[in-house]
Write an enzyme that holds these catalytic residues in place. Structure first.
Site, PDB file in Angstrom:
ATOM      1  N   GLU A 322     -39.720  27.540 -37.066  1.00 35.50           N
ATOM      2  CA  GLU A 322     -40.951  26.829 -36.700  1.00 35.50           C
ATOM      3  C   GLU A 322     -41.298  27.110 -35.236  1.00 35.50           C
ATOM      4  O   GLU A 322     -42.463  27.107 -34.849  1.00 35.50           O
ATOM      5  CB  GLU A 322     -40.786  25.315 -36.934  1.00 35.50           C
ATOM      6  CG  GLU A 322     -42.116  24.595 -37.117  1.00 35.50           C
ATOM      7  CD  GLU A 322     -41.970  23.176 -37.636  1.00 35.50           C
ATOM      8  OE1 GLU A 322     -42.554  22.859 -38.678  1.00 35.50           O
ATOM      9  OE2 GLU A 322     -41.272  22.369 -36.990  1.00 35.50           O
ATOM     10  N   HIS A 351     -18.370  34.590 -51.860  1.00 39.44           N
ATOM     11  CA  HIS A 351     -18.370  34.753 -53.318  1.00 39.44           C
ATOM     12  C   HIS A 351     -19.781  34.633 -53.852  1.00 39.44           C
ATOM     13  O   HIS A 351     -19.992  34.346 -55.029  1.00 39.44           O
ATOM     14  CB  HIS A 351     -17.440  33.715 -53.943  1.00 39.44           C
ATOM     15  CG  HIS A 351     -16.044  33.866 -53.424  1.00 39.44           C
ATOM     16  ND1 HIS A 351     -15.127  34.720 -53.988  1.00 39.44           N
ATOM     17  CD2 HIS A 351     -15.447  33.345 -52.323  1.00 39.44           C
ATOM     18  CE1 HIS A 351     -14.006  34.684 -53.283  1.00 39.44           C
ATOM     19  NE2 HIS A 351     -14.182  33.860 -52.268  1.00 39.44           N
ATOM     20  N   LYS A 455     -50.916  21.832 -44.368  1.00 39.76           N
ATOM     21  CA  LYS A 455     -51.195  20.406 -44.588  1.00 39.76           C
ATOM     22  C   LYS A 455     -52.662  20.212 -44.976  1.00 39.76           C
ATOM     23  O   LYS A 455     -52.992  19.440 -45.869  1.00 39.76           O
ATOM     24  CB  LYS A 455     -50.927  19.608 -43.308  1.00 39.76           C
ATOM     25  CG  LYS A 455     -49.463  19.327 -43.042  1.00 39.76           C
ATOM     26  CD  LYS A 455     -49.343  18.399 -41.848  1.00 39.76           C
ATOM     27  CE  LYS A 455     -47.954  18.357 -41.295  1.00 39.76           C
ATOM     28  NZ  LYS A 455     -47.841  17.704 -40.003  1.00 39.76           N
TER      29      LYS A 455
HETATM   30  O1  LIG Z   1     -42.120  13.342 -37.514  1.00 43.25           O
HETATM   31  P1  LIG Z   1     -43.383  13.728 -38.161  1.00 43.25           P
HETATM   32  O2  LIG Z   1     -44.571  13.547 -37.276  1.00 43.25           O
HETATM   33  O3  LIG Z   1     -43.546  13.005 -39.478  1.00 43.25           O
HETATM   34  O4  LIG Z   1     -43.327  15.271 -38.466  1.00 43.25           O
HETATM   35  C1  LIG Z   1     -42.356  15.827 -39.294  1.00 43.25           C
HETATM   36  C2  LIG Z   1     -42.350  17.323 -39.187  1.00 43.25           C
HETATM   37  O5  LIG Z   1     -43.613  17.849 -39.479  1.00 43.25           O
HETATM   38  C3  LIG Z   1     -43.931  18.905 -38.575  1.00 43.25           C
HETATM   39  O6  LIG Z   1     -44.811  18.415 -37.643  1.00 43.25           O
HETATM   40  C4  LIG Z   1     -44.531  20.043 -39.249  1.00 43.25           C
HETATM   41  O7  LIG Z   1     -45.435  19.626 -40.187  1.00 43.25           O
HETATM   42  C5  LIG Z   1     -42.602  19.236 -37.945  1.00 43.25           C
HETATM   43  O8  LIG Z   1     -42.735  19.930 -36.788  1.00 43.25           O
HETATM   44  C6  LIG Z   1     -42.028  17.882 -37.836  1.00 43.25           C
HETATM   45  O9  LIG Z   1     -40.685  17.929 -37.554  1.00 43.25           O
END
Ligand SMILES: O=P(O)(O)OC[C@H]1O[C@](O)(CO)[C@@H](O)[C@@H]1O
Length: 528
Positions: A322, A351, A455
Site C-alpha cells: 500500500e 512443502h 471504494k
Molecule cells: O482505519 P480505517 O479508516 O477504517 O481504514 C482502514 C484501512 O483502509 C485504508 O484506508 C485503505 O482503504 C487503509 O489504508 C487503512 O488501513
C-alpha cells in the site's frame, strides 16, 4: 563466489544491533560496491527526507498531512508540546483502561469480568493487531481476542458462534481511523444486532478507536459507549500498530506494550544513522532496490521460521504494497512502482511453493526470519543429540543455501526470541525501510489513491443495486437483464446488473432468475 569469499562477504555486510540482539545479513544479495556507491546520493536525500519527516514536514503532500508514527515511541520528538502531551495522555488512557478491565473495575453489566474481545477493523486497523496477537499473546491471556476484519457474513457468523454465550462478557473494539470505512461499519452493525438479540445493551460493551469527530466517534458519543480512544490524522493506517489501534488490543491481552514501544524506539534510533552500512533499514532498502532494479521487478517472499510470526508477511504485505504500489512518482511521472510481498512460514512452505522458488521463475528475493531461541525451556531429543529446533534451523540454512546456489538472493533477519521488544523492533525496521525505499524511488509512501478508487467503484455498485430493485418494483413484470439495464438508465452496466441480480437470487432476496443459467442474456428476472 567460493565458500571463503562468501564467509568474508557475510562478515563484511553483517549488521548487528547489540541492544536488541538483532542481526541483518544481506550478504546473499549479489550487489557490489560500485552499486552501493551509485546509490549514495539517493541515500543522502533519503536520510534528509526522513529527518524532515520526523521534524514534522508535510511528508504526505496529497493529503496535506504530517507523518508521525515515529513520535509514538518517542514523544519527545513530536514537533509540538501539544502533540507530545496527546501521545503521552493516550498511552496513559490505554494503560488505565486495560487495567480497569483486568481488575474488573470496568466490567460487563451483569458479570464481574470481561473474558473476550471482538476487534472490528480492516487493513491497518486489523493487520497489526492480528500479527501482534499471534506473535505475543500469552497462552492464557486475560481476554481472548477474535477479529472481524471483513464484511463477509459467514465470517461474522463464525466469530459470533465461536463466542456463543460469552457475548455477555465480550468487549467490542471498533477500530477505524476514518470512522467511515464500510466493512467495520457493517461489522459493528451486525455485532450490535447480535447483542440486541440477546437483550444486551451494546453501548455497555463497546469501545471506539477512531479520529476525533469521525462518524464512528459521533456514534460512540451519542450512544454512550464505554470509552473512545483517539487516533491521530498524522498516523497512517498501515503504520498504526504502535498507536491506540494496536496498543489497546495488545494491552487488553496482557502484552507488554511499553516493551513493544521500547523495541521500536531502539530500532528507530538505529535506523536514524545516516550511513548505509550502519543502518539496518537502509541496508534493507538498498537490497530491495538492487533486487528489483529500483522498479520492483522482483517479489519479496517473507518466510519467518517461527509459527508465532506467521502473520508477519500479511502485515508486511499491506505496509509495503500500500505504501510503495504507486502509479505516479512525486513529480507526477508515471512509474508503476511497488514490490509484491507474499509468504507464510518456514519450514511449512518448503512443502508448498519453495519448489518454485528454488527452480522456477526467478522473479523474487527471499527474506528469511530466524529466531535463535527454539522454545522456552529445554527441548526433547528427536534423534540422538538433535531437536525439532535443530531441524527448523537446518531447514532455514538449507533453504538459504539452496536458493543461493541457484542464483536466488536472500536476506536473513535474526532475532534472539519473539518478544514484545523484538516485535516492536521488527515493525519499526520495516516501517523505516519502506520510508527509505520510497525516497529512493521518489514516491509518496503515505497515501493510497488506488484504494480510494476501488471504494468508489464498490459504492457505485451498491447504488446500482438500489436502482435495479426499483425498476423491478415499478415494472411489476418479468424483464430481461438488458431491459432492466435500459430502464435503470445504466445500459453500459448490463454485466454488473446481471451479477447483482444473480447474487440477490442466490441469497433468496426476492429476485427470481428464470431460464438457462448458462445463457445470462436469455434470462428473465422478476420479484417473487
Ligand atoms: O482505519 P480505517 O479508516 O477504517 O481504514 C482502514 C484501512 O483502509 C485504508 O484506508 C485503505 O482503504 C487503509 O489504508 C487503512 O488501513
Amino acid at each position: 563466489m567460493d565458500a571463503k569469499a562468501l564467509w568474508q562477504r557475510y562478515q563484511e555486510w553483517l549488521y548487528y544491533h547489540e541492544g536488541l540482539g538483532l542481526y541483518l545479513d544481506i550478504s546473499r544479495m549479489r550487489f557490489d560496491n560500485a552499486f552501493v556507491e551509485s546509490l549514495q546520493s539517493k541515500f543522502d536525500k533519503a536520510f534528509a527526507d526522513m529527518d524532515a519527516l520526523e521534524k514534522g514536514a508535510i511528508a504526505n503532500p496529497d493529503e496535506n498531512r504530517m507523518v508521525g508514527h515515529y513520535w509514538l515511541r518517542n514523544p519527545d520528538l513530536a514537533p509540538s508540546p501539544e502533540l507530545k502531551q496527546e501521545i503521552v495522555q493516550t498511552l496513559e488512557q490505554i494503560e488505565a483502561f486495560a487495567d480497569q478491565v483486568h481488575t474488573g473495575a470496568v466490567h460487563p453489566p451483569k458479570e464481574s469480568r470481561f473474558t473476550d474481545i471482538i476487534s472490528i477493523g480492516i487493513g491497518g486497523s486489523a493487520l497489526g493487531p492480528q500479527f501482534v496477537a499471534e506473535a505475543l499473546a500469552p497462552d492464557f491471556p486475560p481476554l481472548n481476542i477474535h477479529f472481524i476484519d471483513n464484511t463477509d457474513p459467514a465470517g461474522i457468523d463464525r466469530v459470533l458462534s465461536s463466542i456463543g454465550d460469552k457475548l455477555a462478557t465480550t468487549l467490542v473494539l471498533v477500530i477505524s481511523k476514518s470512522g467511515g470505512t464500510p466493512e467495520p461499519r457493517n461489522g459493528m452493525i451486525e455485532v450490535k444486532k447480535a447483542y440486541a438479540a440477546k437483550n444486551l445493551d451494546f453501548a455497555k460493551y463497546a469501545v471506539a478507536i477512531t479520529s476525533t469527530d469521525s462518524n464512528l466517534d459521533k456514534v460512540a458519543q451519542s450512544e454512550g459507549w464505554l470509552t473512545t480512544v483517539p487516533m491521530y490524522d498524522w498516523v497512517g493506517g498501515r503504520t498504526s500498530e504502535m498507536s491506540s489501534v494496536g496498543l489497546l488490543p495488545a494491552a487488553l491481552q496482557g502484552i507488554d506494550i511499553r516493551a513493544m514501544l521500547d523495541g521500536a524506539k531502539e530500532m528507530d534510533d538505529a535506523t536514524r544513522v545516516a550511513n548505509i552500512k550502519n543502518n539496518p533499514a537502509a541496508l534493507l532498502a538498498l537490497s530491495w532496490y538492487f533486487s528489483g532494479n529500483g522498479k520492483g521487478e522482483k517479489d519479496m517472499v517473507v518466510l519467518p521460521y517461527k509459527d508465532s510470526l506467521l502473520l508477519f508477511s500479511r502485515y508486511l504485505q499491506q505496509l509495503v504494497m500500500e505504501s510503495l504500489g504507486k502509479e505516479q512518482d512525486l513529480d507526477g511521472k508515471t512509474v508503476y512502482q511497488g514490490i509484491a510481498v507474499y509468504g507464510n512460514k518456514g519450514s511449512t512452505d518448503q512443502h508448498a511453493y519453495v519448489q518454485q522458488l528454488r527452480e522456477g521463475v526467478p522473479n523474487f528475493f527471499a527474506t528469511l526470519i530466524e529466531v535463535l531461541e527454539d522454545r522456552q525451556g529445554a527441548s526433547p531429543e528427536i534423534d540422538p543429540g538433535v531437536t525439532s529446533g535443530d531441524y527448523l534451523s537446518g531447514f532455514l540454512l538449507g533453504t538459504r543455501q539452496a536458493l543461493y546456489e541457484n542464483n536466488r538472493d536472500s536476506i536473513t533477519v535474526t532475532i534472539p526470541q519473539v518478544n514484545a521488544r523484538t516485535v516492536g523492533a521488527l515493525i519499526a525496521l520495516y516501517e523505516r525501510a519502506v520510508g527509505f525505499y520510497a525516497s529512493l524511488v521518489n514516491i509518496n509512501a503515505y497515501h493510497q489513491p488506488g484504494v480510494e478508487a476501488g471504494k468508489k467503484a464498490a459504492a457505485a455498485i451498491l447504488d446500482l443495486q438500489q436502482k435495479v430493485i426499483k425498476v423491478l418494483q415499478t415494472e411489476k413484470k418479468a424483464l430481461s437483464i438488458s431491459e432492466i439495464a435500459d430502464k435503470a438508465g445504466a445500459a453500459e452496466q448490463v454485466e454488473a446488473i446481471y451479477k447483482i441480480l444473480r447474487h440477490l437470487h442466490a441469497n433468496n432476496r426476492g429476485v427470481v432468475l428464470t431460464g438457462d443459467l448458462s445463457k445470462p442474456g436469455n434470462l428473465t428476472v422478476s420479484l417473487d
